[in-house]
Design a protein around this motif. Structure first.
Motif, PDB file in Angstrom:
ATOM      1  N   ASP A 244       0.827  -1.210   0.000  1.00 32.48           N
ATOM      2  CA  ASP A 244       0.000   0.000   0.000  1.00 32.48           C
ATOM      3  C   ASP A 244       0.861   1.260   0.000  1.00 32.48           C
ATOM      4  OD1 ASP A 244      -0.144   0.913   3.250  1.00 32.48           O
ATOM      5  OD2 ASP A 244       0.283  -1.184   2.836  1.00 32.48           O
ATOM      6  N   LEU A 248       0.960   4.060  -2.845  1.00 28.23           N
ATOM      7  CA  LEU A 248       0.761   5.454  -2.431  1.00 28.23           C
ATOM      8  C   LEU A 248       1.885   6.339  -2.948  1.00 28.23           C
ATOM      9  CD1 LEU A 248      -0.768   7.554  -0.661  1.00 28.23           C
ATOM     10  CD2 LEU A 248       0.705   6.843   1.240  1.00 28.23           C
ATOM     11  N   LEU A 251       1.544   6.840  -6.790  1.00 25.43           N
ATOM     12  CA  LEU A 251       0.447   7.745  -7.167  1.00 25.43           C
ATOM     13  C   LEU A 251       0.781   9.197  -6.826  1.00 25.43           C
ATOM     14  CD1 LEU A 251      -2.602   5.569  -6.024  1.00 25.43           C
ATOM     15  CD2 LEU A 251      -1.861   6.020  -8.375  1.00 25.43           C
ATOM     16  N   ASN A 252       1.439   9.410  -5.690  1.00 27.52           N
ATOM     17  CA  ASN A 252       1.824  10.773  -5.308  1.00 27.52           C
ATOM     18  C   ASN A 252       2.838  11.360  -6.275  1.00 27.52           C
ATOM     19  OD1 ASN A 252       0.133  10.872  -3.092  1.00 27.52           O
ATOM     20  ND2 ASN A 252       1.680  10.155  -1.651  1.00 27.52           N
ATOM     21  N   LYS A 256      -1.539  11.717  -8.973  1.00 31.32           N
ATOM     22  CA  LYS A 256      -2.844  11.115  -9.233  1.00 31.32           C
ATOM     23  C   LYS A 256      -3.663  11.025  -7.959  1.00 31.32           C
ATOM     24  CE  LYS A 256      -1.839   8.307 -13.334  1.00 31.32           C
ATOM     25  NZ  LYS A 256      -1.927   6.952 -13.931  1.00 31.32           N
ATOM     26  N   GLN A 257      -4.970  11.060  -8.122  1.00 31.00           N
ATOM     27  CA  GLN A 257      -5.864  10.962  -6.967  1.00 31.00           C
ATOM     28  C   GLN A 257      -5.827   9.546  -6.397  1.00 31.00           C
ATOM     29  OE1 GLN A 257      -9.855  12.133  -7.827  1.00 31.00           O
ATOM     30  NE2 GLN A 257     -10.586  11.830  -5.729  1.00 31.00           N
ATOM     31  N   LEU A 258      -5.842   9.470  -5.083  1.00 35.28           N
ATOM     32  CA  LEU A 258      -5.803   8.161  -4.427  1.00 35.28           C
ATOM     33  C   LEU A 258      -7.161   7.482  -4.553  1.00 35.28           C
ATOM     34  CD1 LEU A 258      -3.897   8.935  -1.097  1.00 35.28           C
ATOM     35  CD2 LEU A 258      -2.954   8.291  -3.319  1.00 35.28           C
ATOM     36  N   LEU A 262      -7.776   2.706  -1.025  1.00 35.52           N
ATOM     37  CA  LEU A 262      -6.459   2.913  -0.431  1.00 35.52           C
ATOM     38  C   LEU A 262      -6.532   3.847   0.771  1.00 35.52           C
ATOM     39  CD1 LEU A 262      -3.446   2.332  -0.578  1.00 35.52           C
ATOM     40  CD2 LEU A 262      -3.200   4.227  -2.201  1.00 35.52           C
ATOM     41  N   THR A 263      -7.328   4.903   0.642  1.00 34.91           N
ATOM     42  CA  THR A 263      -7.507   5.845   1.760  1.00 34.91           C
ATOM     43  C   THR A 263      -8.141   5.143   2.956  1.00 34.91           C
ATOM     44  OG1 THR A 263      -7.821   7.642   0.168  1.00 34.91           O
ATOM     45  CG2 THR A 263      -8.499   8.060   2.437  1.00 34.91           C
TER      46      THR A 263
END
Length: 486
Positions: A244, A248, A251-252, A256-258, A262-263
């Motif tokens: 994860d 993360l 994507l950061n 890109k939006q999470l 994942l959140t």
């Protein structure tokens, strides 16, 4: 000793200090998972020249204490349990509930004043001074009406994300090492079976590209966490992560939006923990008869299976892992109900790992129904001082030896061996039969010769003592043959 959620990393790994920029900064880790916490929390080892010390929130580990009633009494909290009264400093009671409260673990385990108090070592939470939740109604000695936190809905890895790791093993350093570079490479068939059993995967992108993934899957096939391990060409660990976190980070970097899962997953894991089941737990449902071998790390479980045989044979050990030294607890081990469990703790300089697991094994045997927990002292008895200091585990010893010497013989080999033994037994029976007939003949011959000898002695008026010199050599040989044959 106080139990905090965050502790300084005790390994030799150092990071650049945010103040002096020297690589002398020791970071804080989560005491349960061993993972580094986010942010520059830690201590610079250059105490004389830098002395940077950035503290994280000092969260205290608290355990649940059931109670019939809880009352406020001046600066203390009075707990009534089965008619007995126990007084605690209010500063060490962090949350009250209708059926009990959470109290700092260190006071529960270290003070003789609370002898006889019942509390749960496995039901715990972390608190600091900002999230205490004490609700008192009425005046002194009134019963506390606590407000219970709503438990979060469990969040697991989506199946699609998990399945996306099950590919590109030709890029997987760990797998390729098993096939090619270790001292005694394993057969492709065995490695394929290991991959299939434990669902080993590959990280194909990002800063952990080429790393192996170890999924923690429970009995209901839920993927709790996916540990990521980077290995060098000698199959020594060079980096540890969680999938994860790798996702993360990627994507950061791409801005890109999470994804929502994942959140939710990270939020849930921070409160309830990520590694909430055993590595390999999903195999317990399939292999119900096998005794269980429990080790710290998934890598050691993999080596154990490769060396001592797959669990298809119910006499073979089923190798599982708890994640790390502190990961041996009831929460993970409750799935081992009805099993014989053999623990293999890693080595430590002072033997702390062995002592800790030996102590926990006794508690777990009482907590897990119909189970038997025992601890192997194999490493403790045979390790050198250097191996203790380096914290060797069972895998470090096995990998230097030929796995073929540890495997049980195959069924085919056993069948051939049993067939050969049967044939030999049959031949032996026939020989014994032949020898028995020959012995009977010899007995009769001896009796006939002795009778003739006695008759001759009487006729010659010789007193009969049967001295040895009167026996013919043939009779002596016959006697000796019968003696050794019988």
């Amino acid at each position: 000793m106080k139990s905090y959620r965050y502790i300084l990393d005790k390994s030799s790994r150092k990071f650049p200090c945010p103040v002096c920029l020297k690589k002398t900064f020791v970071k804080y880790i989560e005491s349960e998972t061993g993972e580094y916490i986010a942010g520059n929390f830690g201590k610079c080892d250059r105490e004389a020249n830098c002395n940077t010390y950035i503290l994280p929130p000092l969260e205290t580990r608290c355990c649940f204490v059931p109670a019939e009633s809880i009352q406020e009494h001046k600066n203390s909290v009075l707990i009534i349990q089965e008619g007995s009264k126990f007084y605690f400093p209010k500063s060490l009671v962090f949350e009250t509930l209708p059926n009990g409260c959470f109290i700092a673990e260190f006071i529960l385990s270290s003070s003789a004043d609370f002898k006889g108090l019942k509390w749960s070592e496995t039901d715990f939470r972390y608190y600091d001074s900002t999230n205490k939740n004490l609700t008192f109604q009425g005046q002194e000695n009134s019963v506390i009406q606590g407000k219970q936190n709503k438990a979060l809905e469990p969040v697991y890895f989506p199946v699609s994300v998990f399945e996306n790791t099950l590919k590109k093993y030709n890029q997987n350093t760990f797998i390729q090492n098993l096939l090619n570079t270790v001292c005694y490479p394993f057969s492709p068939e065995d490695v394929e079976q290991i991959i299939s059993l434990y669902y080993l995967g590959t990280v194909t992108k990002g800063y952990r590209k080429g790393a192996v993934s170890f999924p923690y899957i429970d009995k209901n096939r839920n993927v709790h966490a996916i540990q990521v391990k980077q290995f060098d060409q000698s199959n020594q660990t060079t980096g540890t992560d969680k999938l994860d976190k790798v996702i993360l980070n990627g994507l950061n970097q791409l801005n890109k939006q999470l994804p929502e899962w994942l959140t939710k997953y990270i939020t849930y894991g921070k409160q309830e923990g990520f590694y909430n089941c055993l590595f390999g737990e999903h195999l317990l449902s399939k292999y119900k008869q096998n005794p269980v071998a429990l080790v710290e790390a998934p890598k050691t479980a993999i080596y154990g299976t490769l060396y001592f045989g797959l669990p298809e044979d119910p006499e073979n050990l089923l190798w599982l892992a708890v994640y790390n030294l502190s990961g041996l607890n009831f929460k993970r081990c409750k799935s081992l109900e009805g099993r014989n469990v053999l623990l293999f703790p890693d080595l430590s300089k002072t033997g702390k790992a062995f002592k800790d697991w030996s102590s926990k094994a006794k508690k777990l045997q009482n907590l897990v129904p119909n189970s038997k927990f025992s601890v192997s002292d194999l490493l403790e008895r045979n390790a050198t001082e250097e191996q203790r200091v380096k914290g060797y585990d069972l895998a470090d010893f096995l990998i230097k030896q030929d796995w073929k010497h540890y495997r049980k013989e195959t069924t085919k080999t056993k069948s051939n061996e049993y067939s050969g033994i049967t044939n030999r037994i049959e031949k032996l029976r026939n020989k014994i039969k032949e020898d028995a007939n020959r012995i009977e003949f010899l007995r009769a011959e001896i009796s006939r010769m002795e009778t003739a000898f006695i008759q001759a002695a009487k006729e010659c008026k010789i007193e009969w003592y049967r001295p040895k010199q009167y026996y013919s050599k043939q009779m002596a040989d016959i006697k000796e043959f019968i003696y050794w044959t019988e």
